[in-house]
Write an enzyme that holds these catalytic residues in place. Structure first.
Site, PDB file in Angstrom:
ATOM      1  N   ARG A   1      24.593 115.805  92.900  1.00  0.00           N
ATOM      2  CA  ARG A   1      23.264 115.529  93.458  1.00  0.00           C
ATOM      3  C   ARG A   1      22.298 116.664  93.152  1.00  0.00           C
ATOM      4  NH1 ARG A   1      24.805 111.799  97.835  1.00  0.00           N
ATOM      5  NH2 ARG A   1      23.003 111.054  98.986  1.00  0.00           N
TER       6      ARG A   1
ATOM      7  N   ARG B   1      15.246 112.043 102.837  1.00  0.00           N
ATOM      8  CA  ARG B   1      16.267 111.844 101.802  1.00  0.00           C
ATOM      9  C   ARG B   1      15.626 111.472 100.462  1.00  0.00           C
ATOM     10  NH1 ARG B   1      19.808 107.526 104.287  1.00  0.00           N
ATOM     11  NH2 ARG B   1      21.204 107.785 102.529  1.00  0.00           N
TER      12      ARG B   1
ATOM     13  N   ARG C   1      19.699  98.280 106.453  1.00  0.00           N
ATOM     14  CA  ARG C   1      21.101  98.574 106.138  1.00  0.00           C
ATOM     15  C   ARG C   1      21.951  98.703 107.400  1.00  0.00           C
ATOM     16  NH1 ARG C   1      22.707 103.008 101.619  1.00  0.00           N
ATOM     17  NH2 ARG C   1      22.338 104.640 103.132  1.00  0.00           N
TER      18      ARG C   1
ATOM     19  N   LYS D   1      24.600 102.444  94.968  1.00  0.00           N
ATOM     20  CA  LYS D   1      25.746 103.169  94.411  1.00  0.00           C
ATOM     21  C   LYS D   1      27.054 102.823  95.125  1.00  0.00           C
ATOM     22  CE  LYS D   1      24.220 107.358  95.098  1.00  0.00           C
ATOM     23  NZ  LYS D   1      22.926 107.126  95.751  1.00  0.00           N
TER      24      LYS D   1
ATOM     25  N   ARG E   1      23.213 103.702 110.322  1.00  0.00           N
ATOM     26  CA  ARG E   1      23.522 105.111 110.086  1.00  0.00           C
ATOM     27  C   ARG E   1      22.391 105.985 110.610  1.00  0.00           C
ATOM     28  NH1 ARG E   1      25.332 105.674 103.872  1.00  0.00           N
ATOM     29  NH2 ARG E   1      24.029 107.511 104.095  1.00  0.00           N
TER      30      ARG E   1
HETATM   31  P1  AMP Z   1      25.330 109.269 100.950  1.00  0.00           P
HETATM   32  O1  AMP Z   1      26.264 108.419 101.734  1.00  0.00           O
HETATM   33  O2  AMP Z   1      25.765 109.455  99.521  1.00  0.00           O
HETATM   34  O3  AMP Z   1      23.896 108.823 101.065  1.00  0.00           O
HETATM   35  O4  AMP Z   1      25.406 110.742 101.595  1.00  0.00           O
HETATM   36  C1  AMP Z   1      25.073 110.970 102.960  1.00  0.00           C
HETATM   37  C2  AMP Z   1      24.702 112.429 103.166  1.00  0.00           C
HETATM   38  O5  AMP Z   1      25.825 113.271 102.820  1.00  0.00           O
HETATM   39  C3  AMP Z   1      23.564 112.939 102.295  1.00  0.00           C
HETATM   40  O6  AMP Z   1      22.285 112.628 102.828  1.00  0.00           O
HETATM   41  C4  AMP Z   1      23.844 114.432 102.292  1.00  0.00           C
HETATM   42  O7  AMP Z   1      23.469 115.026 103.523  1.00  0.00           O
HETATM   43  C5  AMP Z   1      25.364 114.479 102.210  1.00  0.00           C
HETATM   44  N1  AMP Z   1      25.830 114.481 100.798  1.00  0.00           N
HETATM   45  C6  AMP Z   1      26.487 113.474 100.142  1.00  0.00           C
HETATM   46  N2  AMP Z   1      26.770 113.823  98.882  1.00  0.00           N
HETATM   47  C7  AMP Z   1      26.278 115.076  98.715  1.00  0.00           C
HETATM   48  C8  AMP Z   1      26.234 115.990  97.621  1.00  0.00           C
HETATM   49  N3  AMP Z   1      26.752 115.675  96.414  1.00  0.00           N
HETATM   50  N4  AMP Z   1      25.660 117.200  97.818  1.00  0.00           N
HETATM   51  C9  AMP Z   1      25.144 117.540  99.012  1.00  0.00           C
HETATM   52  N5  AMP Z   1      25.127 116.741 100.094  1.00  0.00           N
HETATM   53  C10 AMP Z   1      25.682 115.504  99.958  1.00  0.00           C
END
Ligand code: AMP
Length: 207
Positions: free
Chosen positions: A88, A164, A122, A13, A153
């Site tokens: 999400r 996750r 990654r 994404k 990360r």
């Molecule tokens: P990402 O970079 O999109 O994988 O997001 C990293 C982390 O941020 C996720 O594992 C969640 O802990 C938090 N996060 C990101 N987007 C959301 C969302 N829409 N709702 C809740 N938590 C989020």
């Protein structure tokens, strides 16, 4: 165009959103990036969500929805945007429908084995938010875009990745049916090279 990118963690994404942003000249709104920035700057929000992010859980809907609502009200979003990592959950999708009318949700379809391999290799650049795979880097510690120091990360550790993926399957996967039922779902095969997947996205968007 108001586009949502859907897909499991590691489905691409962020990479696709960055490419679409520069081509379509609309901003990428990544809730993950917003949360990581707050974490890095140790803002009150950052301190509040630190443990959630590091364990692979989801930030509560009320907090996330409020942040996105305010961000989408900014002037640079007037002509469209790419939502990367939001919504999400069904609650987030329903809330989004009350303040925005999105055009489509593009689902990046990637099998689990590919996801685990992508996430375990990654590397992330905290300076420019670029994401890379070790297999494509001549030096695995240097960002090929800005020269920043690449990191793994915290939430890409094996244990957190599994959590996750579990959260994705229970809470985020139902969004595919949600957007399908509303005639807004576009599905793209997300396996293959970056340029190949990107072409597929442009093709479905142009149709
Ligand atoms: P990402 O970079 O999109 O994988 O997001 C990293 C982390 O941020 C996720 O594992 C969640 O802990 C938090 N996060 C990101 N987007 C959301 C969302 N829409 N709702 C809740 N938590 C989020």
């Amino acid at each position: 165009m108001k586009i949502i990118l859907l897909g499991a963690p590691g489905s691409g994404k962020g990479t696709m959103a960055q490419k679409l942003t520069s081509e379509l000249k609309i901003p990428q709104i990544s809730t993950g990036d917003i949360f990581r920035k707050n974490l890095k700057e140790e803002t009150p929000l950052g301190l509040q969500i630190k443990d959630i992010l590091n364990s692979g859980g989801l930030v509560p809907d009320e907090i996330t929805i409020e942040i996105v609502k305010n961000r989408l009200a900014e002037s640079d979003c007037a002509n469209g945007y790419i939502l990367d990592g939001f919504p999400r959950s069904i609650a987030q999708a329903k809330a989004l429908d009350t303040f925005q009318n999105i055009d489509c949700a593009v689902n990046l379809d990637v099998d689990n084995a590919t996801i685990v391999s992508r996430l375990s290799g990654r590397r992330f650049c905290p300076e420019c938010s670029g994401t890379f795979h070790v297999s494509t880097l001549s030096d695995p510690s240097v960002c090929p875009v800005c020269g920043g120091k690449l990191i793994v990360r915290k939430d890409d550790s094996e244990e957190t990745v599994l959590e996750r993926l579990r959260v994705y399957e229970t809470t985020t996967l139902p969004l595919i049916e949600y957007y399908k039922a509303r005639g807004k779902l576009l599905t793209v095969n997300g396996t293959g090279g970056v340029e190949v997947v990107y072409r597929r996205i442009l093709d479905v968007l142009h149709k």
